[in-house]
Write an enzyme that holds these catalytic residues in place. Structure first.
Site, short mmCIF file in Angstrom:
data_model
loop_
_atom_site.label_atom_id
_atom_site.label_comp_id
_atom_site.label_asym_id
_atom_site.label_seq_id
_atom_site.Cartn_x
_atom_site.Cartn_y
_atom_site.Cartn_z
N ASP A 165 5.86 1.96 11.63
CA ASP A 165 5.44 1.17 10.48
C ASP A 165 6.14 -0.18 10.45
OD1 ASP A 165 4.64 0.36 7.88
OD2 ASP A 165 4.57 2.43 7.21
N THR A 207 -0.39 -0.53 5.22
CA THR A 207 -0.14 0.76 5.83
C THR A 207 -1.35 1.69 5.79
OG1 THR A 207 2.22 0.64 5.33
CG2 THR A 207 1.31 2.83 5.70
N LYS A 210 6.05 8.68 4.61
CA LYS A 210 5.01 8.26 3.66
C LYS A 210 3.83 9.22 3.73
CE LYS A 210 5.83 3.26 4.06
NZ LYS A 210 5.17 1.96 4.38
N ASP A 211 3.28 9.57 2.56
CA ASP A 211 2.13 10.47 2.54
C ASP A 211 0.95 9.89 3.30
OD1 ASP A 211 0.62 8.81 0.38
OD2 ASP A 211 2.50 9.31 -0.60
N ASP A 234 9.51 0.20 8.02
CA ASP A 234 8.83 -0.59 6.99
C ASP A 234 9.73 -0.76 5.77
OD1 ASP A 234 6.21 -1.83 6.04
OD2 ASP A 234 6.57 -0.36 4.45
#
Length: 556
Positions: free
Chosen positions: A45, A86, A168-169, A310
């Protein structure tokens, strides 16, 4: 006889010259029906392309350098749409198309039918599995195309396994699609979770992983640079005004006192350090062994997304020593992972690709101090200007809302006043273009019916979804920002610093080499599909890259 031998030798040499791939002897390709035991997607990311070479001298020989030297690198790969966030990035890699088709137009967006707002993977119809928080109320329901995980599962009558893992989901859900398994991090309860969309309870291997409580270990000591900080000469001075801090921290400098900051913010702060990558790799090992991935005749898929770069990039920016240390540490973890694949599968039995979901801009204050072009755009002032000038033109306010870089009009008011929507769109676009820092604007009418040859206009069009996007889409000048950002960085622009991404293929029968042929990140899914002999995704618009990798000619 000597004459004929000379001719034969010449022919053999001629053929040999045309069977090389970018100066490297082409590896023997597998039979077409053969497929790798395991496909592993690695998305980092916010990884800019230049991070590969900016920190090259600090990498070991068997991590990122091994991918580059033994794999095939596309050095002119871009996201062919905007905005570059994202959610759209992960959806585009795994669906093989752009927001115009897969519908993921941002990390969140305005809902035209209700006037509300949705999160990219938000789904109130499902519940959390693995914790008591609402962090698991997530699913891929907003995605309009299958992913390669879905197509793989469908093709093998659900015998293949597909697992998505990220902090992250959205980094795990969108790749895993509708039929895989997705696991993500609950920042509140500090553990990996899923949702009832995918399962009723966590598998034993996930519970065992959570029981290890790795975050507590990661925040038990300060974050110091892996190598001597004085060797990080590719980055600016550690103490500067362009970087953010942890809560409770006075200055953004090494060492970062994680035990103290964890007392304030909880152990979940490890996700804002390179140890979030270590944690993700540890979850990958657990998934491979717990699900027995790659252990039978069916190809399996493991979609890994590394979210911490990220988080770190947003806080510190691309020029920071924190970002440099993050990638040096990631390289060491990648080396360990590739060695694990060697030991458990053999390089020739796995197919790996590494890419990103978007890039990042340099900090605007840093650019300003260097005398480089940059600026800050004020959205609220632009909204006021639009309302004022459109009111003067039409006698009523046709603006519904201005969100991100999209204008949504009040179509009920427009109809009630007998005005044509496309006229209001054009006038609004003209007003937007007059705003300092706005590079261009396109109306929904033009985006639906127009054909563009300019790269930036094409990217805006591919990011426009007719049912979800606004009436006017606009974009800013390079290195302009939609906030008064003072520290760290952001992304989302159509320009090269956000659109260009690394793309490396490795393992299986991938030859070593590189290409500067322009390719799109949305070409990845169809390339994977060709490698494993499955149908393309339902929304696929990308072009497979297999022929470039193997040095073959191809026409479309």
């Amino acid at each position: 006889m000597t004459f004929y031998k000379a001719i034969l030798v010449t022919i053999i040499l001629f053929i040999s010259l045309f069977t090389q791939n970018d100066g490297h002897a082409q590896q023997e390709q597998r039979e077409h029906f053969e497929t790798p035991r395991l496909v592993i997607g690695i998305m980092v990311d916010q990884m800019r392309y230049d991070y590969i070479y900016r920190y090259w001298d600090h990498y070991g020989e068997d991590g990122i350098k091994r991918l580059v030297n033994e794999g095939f690198s596309f050095d002119n790969a871009h996201f062919d749409y905007a905005p570059t966030f994202t959610g759209p990035g992960h959806a585009s890699v795994y669906t093989g198309t752009t927001p115009a088709v897969h519908g993921i137009i941002g990390n969140s967006w305005f809902l035209k039918d209700t006037g509300g707002r949705t999160y990219v993977t938000g789904d109130s119809t499902v519940t959390t599995v693995g914790s008591n928080s609402d962090e698991g109320e997530m699913s891929p329901r907003w995605m309009l195309s299958t992913s390669i995980a879905d197509e793989l599962r469908l093709h093998t009558n659900m015998k293949s396994k597909a697992v998505g893992i990220a902090l992250k989901d959205r980094g795990s859900i969108l790749p895993a699609g509708f039929t895989g398994q997705a696991y993500w991090f609950d920042y509140t309860e500090v553990r990996m979770i899923s949702s009832t969309f995918y399962m009723d309870e966590l598998p034993d291997w996930v519970n065992e992983f959570n029981d290890r409580d790795l975050p507590a270990q990661y925040v038990s000591e300060p974050w110091e640079t892996l190598l001597p900080i004085e060797t990080y000469t590719e980055s600016i001075e550690d103490d500067n005004r362009y970087e953010g801090t942890f809560r409770g921290q006075d200055r953004p400098v090494f060492p970062h006192d994680l035990p103290a900051y964890a007392e304030i913010s909880g152990n979940g702060i490890f996700a804002n350090t390179p140890f979030g990558d270590t944690y993700t790799f540890e979850m990958a090992y657990a998934a491979i062994e717990g699900e027995e991935l790659g252990q039978d005749e069916q190809t399996d898929l493991l979609a890994l997304s590394f979210s911490s770069p990220d988080h770190i990039g947003h806080r510190y920016g691309p020029a920071s020593k924190e970002v440099q240390d993050t990638y040096i540490r990631f390289d060491r973890e990648l080396e360990r992972f590739l060695s694990y694949l060697d030991d458990n599968f053999g390089k020739e039995n796995v197919l790996v690709f590494l890419t990103s979901d978007h890039g990042a801009a340099h900090n605007p204050e840093y650019l300003r101090d260097l005398g480089l072009p940059t600026g800050n755009y004020n959205r609220s002032e632009t909204a006021e200007l639009l309302e004022e000038q459109l009111m003067a033109i039409y006698g009523f306010n046709p603006v519904r809302t201005l969100r991100s870089t999209q204008l949504f009009l009040d179509h009920d008011a427009i109809r009630a006043n007998g005005v044509r929507p496309e006229h209001v769109q054009r006038d609004a676009a003209d007003i937007l273009i007059s705003v300092n820092g706005v590079a261009g604007a396109l109306t929904a009418d033009a985006l639906r019916s127009g054909t563009f040859t300019d790269t930036i206009h094409q990217r805006i069009q591919r990011g426009y979804n007719a049912s979800r996007s606004g009436d006017v889409i606009y974009w800013l000048e390079p290195q302009w920002f939609t906030s008064n950002r003072q520290v760290g960085t952001t992304h989302g622009a159509p320009w090269s610093y956000d659109s260009r991404a690394p793309l490396i293929w490795y393992g299986w029968d991938i030859p070593s080499g590189s290409s500067t042929v322009p390719v799109s990140i949305s070409d990845i899914a169809s390339t994977v599909s060709n490698f494993i002999n499955i149908p393309y995704t339902t929304g696929n618009t990308g072009h497979p890259m297999n022929h470039i990798i193997y040095g073959e000619k191809q026409t479309y």
